[in-house]
Design an enzyme around this catalytic site. Structure first.
Site, PDB file in Angstrom:
ATOM      1  N   GLU A 101       0.823  -1.199   0.000  1.00 34.62           N
ATOM      2  CA  GLU A 101       0.000   0.000   0.000  1.00 34.62           C
ATOM      3  C   GLU A 101       0.860   1.253   0.000  1.00 34.62           C
ATOM      4  O   GLU A 101       1.963   1.262   0.543  1.00 34.62           O
ATOM      5  CB  GLU A 101      -0.902  -0.002   1.241  1.00 34.62           C
ATOM      6  CG  GLU A 101      -2.001  -1.033   1.116  1.00 34.62           C
ATOM      7  CD  GLU A 101      -2.861  -1.126   2.358  1.00 34.62           C
ATOM      8  OE1 GLU A 101      -4.079  -1.282   2.214  1.00 34.62           O
ATOM      9  OE2 GLU A 101      -2.328  -1.043   3.471  1.00 34.62           O
ATOM     10  N   CYS A 342      -1.004   6.447   9.722  1.00 34.08           N
ATOM     11  CA  CYS A 342       0.125   5.638  10.180  1.00 34.08           C
ATOM     12  C   CYS A 342      -0.336   4.385  10.897  1.00 34.08           C
ATOM     13  O   CYS A 342      -1.197   4.449  11.759  1.00 34.08           O
ATOM     14  CB  CYS A 342       0.968   6.430  11.166  1.00 34.08           C
ATOM     15  SG  CYS A 342       1.737   7.824  10.411  1.00 34.08           S
TER      16      CYS A 342
HETATM   17  N1  SAH Z   1       8.495   0.483  10.558  1.00 37.94           N
HETATM   18  C1  SAH Z   1       8.766   1.864  10.599  1.00 37.94           C
HETATM   19  C2  SAH Z   1       8.014   2.672   9.577  1.00 37.94           C
HETATM   20  C3  SAH Z   1       6.580   2.318   9.325  1.00 37.94           C
HETATM   21  S1  SAH Z   1       5.463   2.622  10.628  1.00 37.94           S
HETATM   22  C4  SAH Z   1       8.573   2.402  11.979  1.00 37.94           C
HETATM   23  O1  SAH Z   1       8.011   1.712  12.821  1.00 37.94           O
HETATM   24  O2  SAH Z   1       9.006   3.522  12.235  1.00 37.94           O
HETATM   25  C5  SAH Z   1       5.205   4.382  10.465  1.00 37.94           C
HETATM   26  C6  SAH Z   1       4.869   5.082  11.789  1.00 37.94           C
HETATM   27  O3  SAH Z   1       3.519   4.792  12.182  1.00 37.94           O
HETATM   28  C7  SAH Z   1       5.748   4.660  12.927  1.00 37.94           C
HETATM   29  O4  SAH Z   1       6.141   5.763  13.700  1.00 37.94           O
HETATM   30  C8  SAH Z   1       4.816   3.783  13.714  1.00 37.94           C
HETATM   31  O5  SAH Z   1       5.253   3.630  15.013  1.00 37.94           O
HETATM   32  C9  SAH Z   1       3.522   4.523  13.565  1.00 37.94           C
HETATM   33  N2  SAH Z   1       2.324   3.781  13.917  1.00 37.94           N
HETATM   34  C10 SAH Z   1       2.100   2.471  13.757  1.00 37.94           C
HETATM   35  N3  SAH Z   1       0.850   2.157  14.190  1.00 37.94           N
HETATM   36  C11 SAH Z   1       0.289   3.304  14.615  1.00 37.94           C
HETATM   37  C12 SAH Z   1      -0.993   3.637  15.146  1.00 37.94           C
HETATM   38  N4  SAH Z   1      -1.936   2.716  15.325  1.00 37.94           N
HETATM   39  N5  SAH Z   1      -1.224   4.919  15.460  1.00 37.94           N
HETATM   40  C13 SAH Z   1      -0.287   5.872  15.271  1.00 37.94           C
HETATM   41  N6  SAH Z   1       0.925   5.622  14.772  1.00 37.94           N
HETATM   42  C14 SAH Z   1       1.221   4.343  14.445  1.00 37.94           C
END
Ligand code: SAH
Ligand code: SF4
Length: 350
Positions: A101, A342
């Site tokens: 995605e 995110c």
């Molecule tokens: N794997 C990497 C990049 C992808 S996740 C990482 O973890 O940084 C992108 C961002 O979305 C990251 O900061 C992650 O922690 C955040 N994220 C994941 N699930 C989320 C949620 N339910 N609510 C808010 N942010 C979230």
């Protein structure tokens, strides 16, 4: 070896995985003058053609030879959703059936694209839809680049920035991610300034050390989510072995070496990482560093007990961080209504 995508490459040669020199070598080997390579390159990178026949100024004989040697890669769109805020989420499919995605987020005259670096993720963060959805494979550099191209073509505008914050942990796919960043940065590719290319990692310490040594000024974001070890272990079991102490140390070195301001991402989860003790730990972790803190109110996940903190809590965090000299902002998620925010890019279409 012509391709620099070494991990999980599709079997046939994707011409866009070739560097400028490699493409030139191929065209010369096929018996054509070098300006033909430049023409082909323009069709690949400036016009994003999906078939050799569209390369109208390239002789038919060369088009035929190229088609015998390789493919043009590319993605096909399987599904899309459009958010009230104008964001568009796409589910795209590659030649081998793998799906990923990506999201386009327009603001006035700018377009930011959120890219997936893997189909799924191995890290298993408990608040993340991707983390809960399993892992298929890492994506190649061109596969990441193709997501950006797909979004740019759909919005019919140039992309101003890219964040690697879709599905996957970029630093579990380091070489391909770096190659993708370079393709996005290159004037022969998307021509996006390095500072507008951001990688977000959950904190793979050895790879942060490596990233600090890259010559380009790419931007780094680290998902922190708690500065209390026990809480972070629970939320992010995949990075347990990289302690907060080691993370702090490597980030200090990163700043020393690059002079660049990193971002810490902190999703506020009601009753989990938003109490006074957590706030104190966050202030201690970030105080005196150059870092910026991005507070995100957790995006709701279907079937999860975790809930976002209140806005008051988020504002309290901003004030407390400011009082110790740390800049913090509350980021509003784009595309929340289409599960594109995110952590909500899951593979539920599979
Ligand atoms: N794997 C990497 C990049 C992808 S996740 C990482 O973890 O940084 C992108 C961002 O979305 C990251 O900061 C992650 O922690 C955040 N994220 C994941 N699930 C989320 C949620 N339910 N609510 C808010 N942010 C979230
Ligand atoms: Fe993977 Fe990042 Fe989701 Fe954690 S937050 S599971 S590292 S995509």
């Amino acid at each position: 070896m012509l391709s620099h995508d070494t991990e999980s490459s599709p079997s046939s040669l994707d011409l866009r995985s070739l560097s400028h020199e490699e493409l030139l070598a191929l065209v010369t080997e096929l018996g054509w003058p070098s300006f033909r390579a430049k023409q082909v390159e323009d069709w690949l990178w400036k016009h994003h053609v999906s078939s050799f026949d569209e390369m109208s100024n390239v002789p038919a004989a060369l088009r035929k030879q190229l088609a015998e040697r390789g493919t043009l890669g590319g993605v096909s769109e399987v599904a899309r959703q459009v958010s009230n805020d104008g964001s568009r989420k796409y589910l795209v499919e590659y030649a081998d059936g793998t799906r990923a995605e990506c999201v386009g987020m327009p603001t006035r005259n700018r377009l930011a694209v959120c890219v997936s670096t893997q189909a799924g993720c191995r890290m298993g963060c408990v608040f993340c839809a991707t983390g809960m959805g399993g892992f298929s494979r890492s994506l190649t550099a061109t596969e990441m680049f193709d997501q950006v191209t797909h979004v740019a073509d759909d919005f019919q505008t140039r992309v101003s920035s890219v964040v690697m914050m879709g599905q996957g942990e970029p630093f579990n796919n380091y070489d391909n991610v770096l190659a993708a960043l370079r393709m996005l940065n290159s004037p022969n590719g998307a021509g996006i300034g390095a500072r507008h290319l951001t990688v977000s990692t959950c904190g793979i310490v050895p790879m942060i050390r490596r990233f600090a040594k890259e010559p380009e000024q790419f931007t780094l974001a680290v998902s922190l989510h708690s500065a209390v070890q026990a809480t972070r272990n629970q939320l992010m079991p995949g990075v347990r072995k990289y302690s907060l102490g080691r993370l702090h140390e490597v980030m200090e070195k990163y700043v020393e070496k690059t002079g660049r301001r990193p971002t810490y991402e902190y999703a506020l989860i009601g009753g989990v990482n938003d109490n006074a003790n957590e706030l104190d730990a966050l202030c201690d972790f970030t105080r005196g560093t150059l870092a910026h803190v991005n507070l995100i109110q957790l995006n709701d996940l279907e079937g999860s007990k975790l809930k976002p903190s209140t806005t008051e809590k988020a504002e309290l965090f901003v004030r407390a961080l400011a009082s110790v000299g740390v800049e913090a902002t509350i980021r509003n998620s784009r595309g929340a209504d289409i599960d594109a925010a995110c952590g909500q890019l899951s593979q539920k279409h599979k």
